[in-house]
Design a protein around this motif. Structure first.
Motif, short mmCIF file in Angstrom:
data_model
loop_
_atom_site.label_atom_id
_atom_site.label_comp_id
_atom_site.label_asym_id
_atom_site.label_seq_id
_atom_site.Cartn_x
_atom_site.Cartn_y
_atom_site.Cartn_z
N ASP A 116 3.06 0.74 -17.63
CA ASP A 116 3.69 1.26 -16.42
C ASP A 116 3.18 0.49 -15.22
O ASP A 116 1.96 0.41 -14.99
N PHE A 117 4.11 -0.07 -14.48
CA PHE A 117 3.78 -0.85 -13.29
C PHE A 117 4.34 -0.14 -12.06
O PHE A 117 5.46 0.37 -12.08
N ILE A 118 3.57 -0.11 -10.98
CA ILE A 118 4.00 0.56 -9.75
C ILE A 118 4.90 -0.40 -8.98
O ILE A 118 4.46 -1.47 -8.54
N ILE A 119 6.15 -0.03 -8.82
CA ILE A 119 7.14 -0.90 -8.18
C ILE A 119 7.30 -0.52 -6.70
O ILE A 119 7.00 0.60 -6.30
N PRO A 120 7.72 -1.48 -5.88
CA PRO A 120 7.88 -1.19 -4.44
C PRO A 120 9.02 -0.23 -4.17
O PRO A 120 9.99 -0.14 -4.93
N THR A 121 8.89 0.49 -3.10
CA THR A 121 9.92 1.42 -2.65
C THR A 121 10.44 0.97 -1.29
O THR A 121 9.79 0.21 -0.58
N VAL A 122 11.61 1.41 -0.95
CA VAL A 122 12.24 1.02 0.32
C VAL A 122 11.54 1.73 1.46
O VAL A 122 11.26 2.93 1.36
N ILE A 136 1.08 4.31 -2.82
CA ILE A 136 0.90 5.72 -2.44
C ILE A 136 2.05 6.56 -3.01
O ILE A 136 1.83 7.65 -3.57
N LYS A 137 3.28 6.07 -2.89
CA LYS A 137 4.44 6.81 -3.41
C LYS A 137 4.47 6.80 -4.94
O LYS A 137 5.04 7.70 -5.55
N ARG A 138 3.91 5.78 -5.54
CA ARG A 138 3.66 5.68 -6.99
C ARG A 138 4.92 5.88 -7.85
O ARG A 138 4.96 6.69 -8.77
N VAL A 139 5.95 5.08 -7.54
CA VAL A 139 7.12 5.02 -8.41
C VAL A 139 6.84 3.95 -9.46
O VAL A 139 6.52 2.80 -9.13
N THR A 140 6.94 4.31 -10.74
CA THR A 140 6.58 3.36 -11.80
C THR A 140 7.77 2.96 -12.64
O THR A 140 8.78 3.68 -12.70
N VAL A 154 0.84 -1.21 0.00
CA VAL A 154 0.00 0.00 0.00
C VAL A 154 0.87 1.25 0.00
O VAL A 154 0.64 2.19 -0.77
N ASP A 155 1.89 1.27 0.86
CA ASP A 155 2.77 2.44 0.94
C ASP A 155 3.46 2.70 -0.40
O ASP A 155 3.64 3.86 -0.82
N SER A 156 3.85 1.63 -1.10
CA SER A 156 4.53 1.78 -2.39
C SER A 156 3.59 2.37 -3.44
O SER A 156 3.99 3.21 -4.25
#
Length: 311
Positions: free
Chosen positions: A305-311, A123-127, A119-121
């Motif tokens: 475009d796929f939303i990838i996880p963030t640290v 929200i940040k929406r890095v694609t 969910v957090d990733s």
């Protein structure tokens, strides 16, 4: 026009066990606590995810999130690809893993019990632009097209997907569900007469399994990645009964390509002219019944475009 910050969420209620539904309630609560604006639709039938995702695409959602497993992702990617001409600018697809098989999400480091990270990733929406596999085949005399993000399995691989999914629904544990699957394969090591063309190399013979991977392929294409413009292929010959132990052990360790019965390839296109009586699965969606050959699989590079996880 839908608010660009509002997510369209498809919850695949058929993606897993009772535990999956409990997790969905926690996911919803966490999204609300995080201030996420979203509309959600629950799939009531196994084949409704594609239809519901298409509806969200056509209603202008900029972010569509699939809560489910690989089968739900397969239906979703097919909906997105069939509606590319109506997608809004900046569209991206995300996933919160919550199914029986979550191989594509696991590739990106997303786990079912770490839903807050997912969910957090989003929200940040890095694609990141990712490749999409495309498969053209015949359903009797009718040409069909189906897309995939993880893999196509033919033969044993598809049987394992089918049997594991059924066992998982009964047992409720993915790890324990491998036990009946493993036992069944010791006694049934069926191979199929297949004819393949990988690039310019033609292969004919008795094969137990063929996996065409855009991603991990449930451990059968462990080096495949959905951003190199290529498909990995593992062709598996029939082992002796005692060799099945080594095969499952290497599969679990992520070293399946070290198995001497595996012949690996990397290609942009594979043509499967005959599969005998083997069944086929796209990601975790199993197709049974009618002959599907000839099958042609290729890769569309940087297609969505796929939303990838963030640290």
């Amino acid at each position: 026009m839908t608010d660009k910050n509002r997510w369209g969420v498809v919850y695949s209620s058929h993606s897993g066990s009772y535990r999956s539904h409990k997790r969905w309630l926690l996911i919803r609560r966490y999204m609300e606590l995080s201030g996420v604006l979203y509309d959600f639709i629950q799939s009531e039938e196994e084949d409704s995810v594609e239809r519901l995702t298409s509806m969200l695409c056509q209603n202008g959602y900029r972010t569509i999130v699939i809560v489910g497993g690989d089968r739900a992702m397969n239906d979703a990617i097919n909906a997105v690809m069939r509606n590319k001409d109506v997608l809004v600018e900046g569209f991206a697809l995300g996933v919160i893993p919550n199914g029986i098989a979550n191989d594509f999400a696991r590739f990106w480091g997303l786990e079912v019990d770490s839903y807050k990270h997912s969910v957090d990733s989003i929200i940040k929406r890095v694609t990141r632009k990712i490749d999409v596999g495309v498969c053209r085949y015949m359903d009797d005399t009718i040409p069909q097209v189906r897309y995939f993000v993880n893999c196509i399995n033919i033969g044993l691989g598809a049987r394992l997907v089918k049997t594991t999914n059924e066992a998982m629904r009964l047992i409720g544990s993915r790890r324990l569900s491998f036990i009946p699957v493993f036992i069944s394969q010791i006694f049934e090591r069926k191979s199929f007469k297949m004819s393949l063309k990988i690039d310019t190399e033609k292969k004919q013979g008795e094969y137990m399994s063929v996996c065409v991977g855009n991603c991990l392929g449930y451990g059968q294409t462990p080096n495949a990645v959905p951003y190199n413009g290529a498909l990995d292929v593992s062709v598996v010959t029939r082992p002796k009964w005692w060799q099945i132990f080594e095969g499952f052990w290497l599969l679990g360790k992520g070293r399946f390509l070290n198995y001497k019965n595996v012949h690996p390839y990397r290609t942009k296109t594979i043509v499967i002219e005959d599969i005998g009586k083997a069944i086929v699965s796209f990601d975790s969606k199993v197709l049974t019944g009618k002959p599907l050959t000839p099958i042609t699989a290729s890769v569309l590079t940087e297609e969505i475009d796929f939303i990838i996880p963030t640290v």
